[in-house]
Each structure stands twice: as C-alpha cells, then as structure tokens.
Design a protein around this motif. Structure first.
Motif, PDB file in Angstrom:
ATOM      1  N   ARG A 124      58.489  -0.243 -50.949  1.00 18.83           N
ATOM      2  CA  ARG A 124      58.554  -1.496 -50.403  1.00 18.83           C
ATOM      3  C   ARG A 124      56.311  -1.615 -50.262  1.00 18.83           C
ATOM      4  O   ARG A 124      56.144  -2.507 -50.424  1.00 18.83           O
ATOM      5  CB  ARG A 124      58.632  -0.981 -49.263  1.00 18.83           C
TER       6      ARG A 124
ATOM      7  N   GLN B 200      63.161  -6.281 -44.579  1.00 12.83           N
ATOM      8  CA  GLN B 200      63.533  -7.218 -43.482  1.00 12.83           C
ATOM      9  C   GLN B 200      62.434  -7.984 -43.096  1.00 12.83           C
ATOM     10  O   GLN B 200      61.274  -8.084 -43.441  1.00 12.83           O
ATOM     11  CB  GLN B 200      64.932  -6.430 -42.071  1.00 12.83           C
ATOM     12  N   TYR B 201      62.775  -9.303 -43.021  1.00 10.48           N
ATOM     13  CA  TYR B 201      61.116 -10.379 -42.516  1.00 10.48           C
ATOM     14  C   TYR B 201      59.731 -10.513 -43.885  1.00 10.48           C
ATOM     15  O   TYR B 201      59.083 -11.318 -43.980  1.00 10.48           O
ATOM     16  CB  TYR B 201      61.112 -10.606 -41.693  1.00 10.48           C
ATOM     17  N   ALA B 202      60.302  -9.751 -44.264  1.00 13.49           N
ATOM     18  CA  ALA B 202      58.999  -9.350 -45.874  1.00 13.49           C
ATOM     19  C   ALA B 202      59.296 -11.082 -46.611  1.00 13.49           C
ATOM     20  O   ALA B 202      60.742 -11.142 -46.938  1.00 13.49           O
ATOM     21  CB  ALA B 202      59.381  -8.523 -46.864  1.00 13.49           C
ATOM     22  N   ASP B 203      58.196 -11.218 -46.951  1.00 18.19           N
ATOM     23  CA  ASP B 203      57.550 -12.251 -47.814  1.00 18.19           C
ATOM     24  C   ASP B 203      57.136 -12.027 -49.092  1.00 18.19           C
ATOM     25  O   ASP B 203      55.720 -11.544 -49.128  1.00 18.19           O
ATOM     26  CB  ASP B 203      56.652 -13.463 -47.126  1.00 18.19           C
TER      27      ASP B 203
ATOM     28  N   TYR C 230      67.292  -8.266 -44.388  1.00 17.85           N
ATOM     29  CA  TYR C 230      67.648  -8.999 -43.769  1.00 17.85           C
ATOM     30  C   TYR C 230      66.298 -10.387 -43.549  1.00 17.85           C
ATOM     31  O   TYR C 230      64.740 -10.226 -43.204  1.00 17.85           O
ATOM     32  CB  TYR C 230      68.121  -8.875 -42.616  1.00 17.85           C
ATOM     33  N   ALA C 231      66.536 -11.703 -43.758  1.00 24.07           N
ATOM     34  CA  ALA C 231      65.957 -13.275 -43.516  1.00 24.07           C
ATOM     35  C   ALA C 231      64.315 -12.764 -44.190  1.00 24.07           C
ATOM     36  O   ALA C 231      64.034 -13.435 -43.753  1.00 24.07           O
ATOM     37  CB  ALA C 231      65.549 -13.121 -42.453  1.00 24.07           C
ATOM     38  N   ALA C 232      64.564 -11.711 -45.637  1.00 19.62           N
ATOM     39  CA  ALA C 232      63.074 -11.746 -46.951  1.00 19.62           C
ATOM     40  C   ALA C 232      63.554 -12.907 -47.201  1.00 19.62           C
ATOM     41  O   ALA C 232      64.726 -13.762 -47.623  1.00 19.62           O
ATOM     42  CB  ALA C 232      63.613 -10.257 -47.741  1.00 19.62           C
ATOM     43  N   ARG C 233      62.410 -13.438 -47.706  1.00 16.25           N
ATOM     44  CA  ARG C 233      62.352 -13.989 -48.951  1.00 16.25           C
ATOM     45  C   ARG C 233      61.548 -13.880 -50.248  1.00 16.25           C
ATOM     46  O   ARG C 233      60.846 -13.197 -49.874  1.00 16.25           O
ATOM     47  CB  ARG C 233      61.189 -15.274 -48.040  1.00 16.25           C
TER      48      ARG C 233
ATOM     49  N   ASN D 290      70.675 -14.263 -43.734  1.00 13.83           N
ATOM     50  CA  ASN D 290      69.739 -15.056 -43.684  1.00 13.83           C
ATOM     51  C   ASN D 290      68.401 -14.872 -45.197  1.00 13.83           C
ATOM     52  O   ASN D 290      67.636 -14.868 -44.917  1.00 13.83           O
ATOM     53  CB  ASN D 290      68.648 -15.120 -42.946  1.00 13.83           C
ATOM     54  N   LEU D 291      69.063 -14.021 -46.201  1.00 18.93           N
ATOM     55  CA  LEU D 291      67.695 -14.032 -47.462  1.00 18.93           C
ATOM     56  C   LEU D 291      67.797 -15.415 -48.270  1.00 18.93           C
ATOM     57  O   LEU D 291      68.236 -16.589 -48.073  1.00 18.93           O
ATOM     58  CB  LEU D 291      68.393 -12.724 -48.140  1.00 18.93           C
ATOM     59  N   ARG D 292      66.051 -15.967 -48.088  1.00 15.55           N
ATOM     60  CA  ARG D 292      66.086 -16.783 -49.171  1.00 15.55           C
ATOM     61  C   ARG D 292      64.932 -16.182 -50.186  1.00 15.55           C
ATOM     62  O   ARG D 292      64.649 -15.797 -50.130  1.00 15.55           O
ATOM     63  CB  ARG D 292      64.259 -17.137 -48.211  1.00 15.55           C
TER      64      ARG D 292
END
Length: 488
Positions: A51, A81-84, A103-106, A124-126
């Motif tokens: 990470r 999670q939420y990481a870019d 979760y919701a990472a890009r 919600n992964l991108r």
C-alpha cells in the motif's frame, strides 16, 4: 515507510518498483498458490508495504513505475479504498491471507492472475485499462458492483467459492465494461449478478460451470446491455438464468449447453431484444423456457432441445432455423404452459411463409384451428369437427370435392333405382338422377329437377340429408375460400 523497516523480500520489491521491474518468488513452474500459507518468510510481503509503495514510493526520471510481483505470500489487508493509483499493478500467483479492499479505487491496470484470495471487495472500482482475474481462486464472493472498466474484464478459468447466504458469488451488477467480459471456463458456486451491466464487447461464458442449486439464480442479468455476443456454449448451469429486459445486439448462444432447473423456469428471457438466439446441440432444457414478449431476429431452435414446458406468448422472430417439418415445430406450441396461444401459431405460420413453405404454413393454421376448438362451447366444438372433417377448416379444400363426389354417387344410384314421382306428370322434364342429386346438393344452382319431382318414403329423408349436407359443405367451402383470399 522507511526501507530499513522492511524484510529482504519487501526491500527487493520496493527497489524494483520505480523501474517497473518484476519480482518473482516462485521456485518451480508448478508452484501452487493454494499452499501459500506455508511459504517461507523469504517470499512473504506485508500488504501495508504494498500500500505504501503504491501510494508514496519515489519515482525515477525516465522510468515507468509498476508493481509486478509473482509468487508472494501477502499478509494483512491490502487496503486501497478510494486510492488513486497511476501505476500498473500485477500480483500473479500470489497468496492473500486477507481480502483486498479496493472499494472506489482508481487504477491504471490490475492483474491478479492465478492468485488465491479469500474474497475481493472492489465495488465502484475504476480501471483505466484491463482488469485480469484469470485463473484466480476465491474462497468467497467477488464484489465488483458498479465498477467501470475501460478495457476488458478477464475471468477465464477463475473459481469463485460459495458466498454467505443471500449474497451473490460474483457481483457485477451495474458494471460498465469498455471492451468485453471474457470468462470461458469460469466456475461459480452461487449467483452471478449482472443486472443493469453494460459492455461494448461480448460476454463469453463458454464452458463455464455455474452451480447455484435449485430455485436459485445462477445468472441474473436483468436489463443487461451487450453490443456483441453472449456465449454460453458448452456451459453447465444449475439454477435459473434471468435475462428479462436484456438487449443483446449479437448472438445469445446456448449451443451444446446444459440448462437445469427442474420444476421451475430454467431460462427467463421475457421482454428481451436479441439479434440471434441459439439453442442447439445439447440435451433438452430441464425446466421451462420463457420467451414471452421477446424480440429475436434469428431464432435457431432445435426441437430436440425444447423442454416440456414453454412460454411463448407475444414472442416475435423474423427467421426460424433450422428448417423443420411443421409437425416437429407444432409439438413445441402444444407445450405452452398458458394453453392455447394464437400468437405463437401466427408467428410460426409467418416464419414458414417467409421461406416459401406454404404447405407447412397451412398445417400450422390447421393445428391452430384444432387447438382453438378445444376452447369453444360444445356447439362450437361440434361445428368445428364438421368443418375439420369436411374441408379441414378450409386448408384441405380437396376434401369437399371428395365428399361431394361421394354424395353425388350415392344419390344418383339411389334415385336411378327408384325415380321420384313427378309433381305435374304432363309438365315435368325427363328425370335425370345425376342432375336431380346435384339440385339437392348445391343450394344456389338449379337444374330444374328438384322442383319437378317429389320423392317419398326413405328417399324423401335421403333428399333432406343431401340438402342439409350440401348447405354444410357450401358454407365450409366459402369459409375456406374466404380464409385463403384473406391470406393472399
């Protein structure tokens, strides 16, 4: 994180990352990640190190950083999670002690090829490129609901274990895939949820084994949108497939597939819009087939695959292949769970007419009238049987000629042997038994014989029978001609 706090294995990964170099801890080509819990510390990497590496590792000018790690035992939770993350991530043939949380990472690109994981949380992964889960083994559910994947999603050869009660094994609802979903050989022990998903490519589940059990969805793809094909060739599905409201521009292919949902509906494809639907080459579907209100351009349906129960009301198709005799197709319509469905007969008739097989089309229409007869009151059924026996509801007009000739011969012989008495002996024409019988049989044409002679006894009753039969034949012939003209 300081490099001094790392183990030699972690330090090796950290130093390779800025230059995008791979680190491979595998000791043999057949090194099985399922035994990763027993791997030595020299191939163990903490999730917290990975990470920190992805979020804050230094870059080197002129190099493209990437995490390429193979054959590692990853301990702790990989919390992203939420990481870019602007780097490609490839964790191949690794063993994860805990479930990664994305979760919701890009991410630019993610590959977990061949790895073993407890589960995966990536709602919600991108992903800007490809998401590759090829040959992965998951003990629990894979959650990708709402994910946006610009490239392709690969699940070929993946194995997803049973989820907790009430949850899908593979959650892909509302996922958006820019290329396609490639999952040949996928194995799941629970529901695949694809409801509301969309892909610009194809969905390939060829050779997949979807085992959800009785009265459970194996593949729930309500309102799925696919610009290419949906392939389940040679797939084995235990549980129902739900495609209500789906739009599939290409082919929905169940060639040589085994669909099993005994006592329930195996394929629920009502209100669909499908380019081509193929059901061929496999055993009969175990369970009902629901195609109500579906619109299909090409329906490739082999009669041997059709189950014992179907639902076909308002099904519309342009072409029906392969070309089969009407008798084999009619057996399918007789299995409709809703009973007599006129629309299904009209569709089958239209399909035969489009290919110029008028004989088969007439057989279908005749079968339709016979099926309809069973829904009428007793007097309607009686009249229907008369029409069927005489002219086949107008689709067998030669029968009327046969009946007329038979009655003409009967009457001619009877009245030739016993001439009826003339009503006015001095004015009556010469008696002709053939034209006298024709006068009785044909209610419109008159040869001047019927009104000039009066039979007695049973010959009089014979004349009544000929008159009545003539009216019935004339009515049924007119009905048949009217129907023929209407069809033209």
């Amino acid at each position: 994180m300081q490099i001094d706090d790392m183990t030699p294995a972690e330090e090796r990964v950290w130093r390779a990352f800025p230059r995008g170099q791979g680190v491979d801890f595998r000791t043999a080509a057949d090194d099985d990640p399922a035994r990763g819990a027993a791997w030595a510390p020299d191939r163990t990497v903490r999730a917290s190190v990975l990470r920190a590496l992805l979020l804050s590792a230094p870059q080197e000018d002129g190099e493209t950083a990437a995490l390429r790690l193979a054959g590692a035992r990853i301990t702790g939770e990989l919390l992203l999670q939420y990481a870019d993350i602007d780097h490609a991530v490839r964790l191949s043939d690794c063993f994860f002690e805990d479930t990664p949380v994305l979760y919701a990472a890009r991410l630019r690109q993610l590959s977990l090829r061949g790895s073993v994981l407890p589960a995966l949380r990536a709602e919600n992964l991108r992903v800007d490129g490809v998401l590759r889960l090829t040959d992965c083994r998951f003990e629990g559910p894979v959650r990708l609901g709402g994910a946006q994947i610009a490239g392709a999603l690969f699940l070929d050869g993946a194995d997803v274990g049973a989820p907790p009660a009430g949850q899908p094994a593979l959650q892909l609802n509302h996922v958006t895939i820019g290329d396609g979903l490639s999952a040949p050989g996928l194995r799941t022990r629970g529901e695949i949820r694809l409801s509301g998903a969309s892909t610009a490519g194809s969905v390939d589940l060829s050779g997949a084994r979807l085992d959800a059990g009785p009265d459970t969805a194996a593949l729930d793809a309500v309102t799925l949108t696919v610009e290419g094909d949906v392939l389940l060739r040679e797939a084995e599905v235990h549980g129902w497939i739900g495609l209500r409201g789906a739009r599939i521009a290409g082919r929905l292919d169940f060639s040589r597939a085994r669909l099993a949902q005994p006592g329930d509906t195996a394929l629920r494809a009502s209100s669909c819009t499908i380019g081509e639907l193929w059901l061929r080459g496999g055993p009969p579907v175990s369970g009902a087939l629901n195609l109500r209100r579906a619109h299909v351009d090409v329906l490739f349906l082999e009669p041997d695959v059709v189950p014992g129960q179907v639902l076909l009301d308002s099904l519309v198709y342009t072409s029906l292949t392969p070309h089969e005799p009407a008798e084999r197709r009619l057996a399918m319509l007789e299995r409709d769970r809703e009973g007599y469905v006129p629309h299904a007969y009209e569709q089958l008739t239209a399909a035969y007419r489009r290919i110029g097989d008028d004989d088969a089309a007439r057989l279908v229409q005749l079968a339709k009238q016979r099926r309809r007869r069973a829904t009428l009151p007793w007097y309607g059924r009686l009249w229907g049987r008369v029409q069927d026996a005489t002219v086949g509801y107008g689709f067998r007009p030669l029968r009327a000629a046969g009946w007329l000739v038979s009655l003409l011969l009967t009457g001619s012989v009877a009245y030739a042997l016993h001439h009826p008495e003339p009503l006015k002996p001095g004015e009556a024409p010469e008696f002709n038994p053939v034209f006298y019988t024709l006068d009785l049989l044909l209610p419109v044409i008159s040869f001047g014989q019927e009104g000039a002679f009066a039979p007695t006894g049973w010959y009089q009753w014979l004349s009544y029978a000929l008159v009545l039969t003539g009216w019935i034949l004339a009515t049924t012939v007119v009905t048949g001609v009217t129907r023929t003209v209407s069809r033209q």
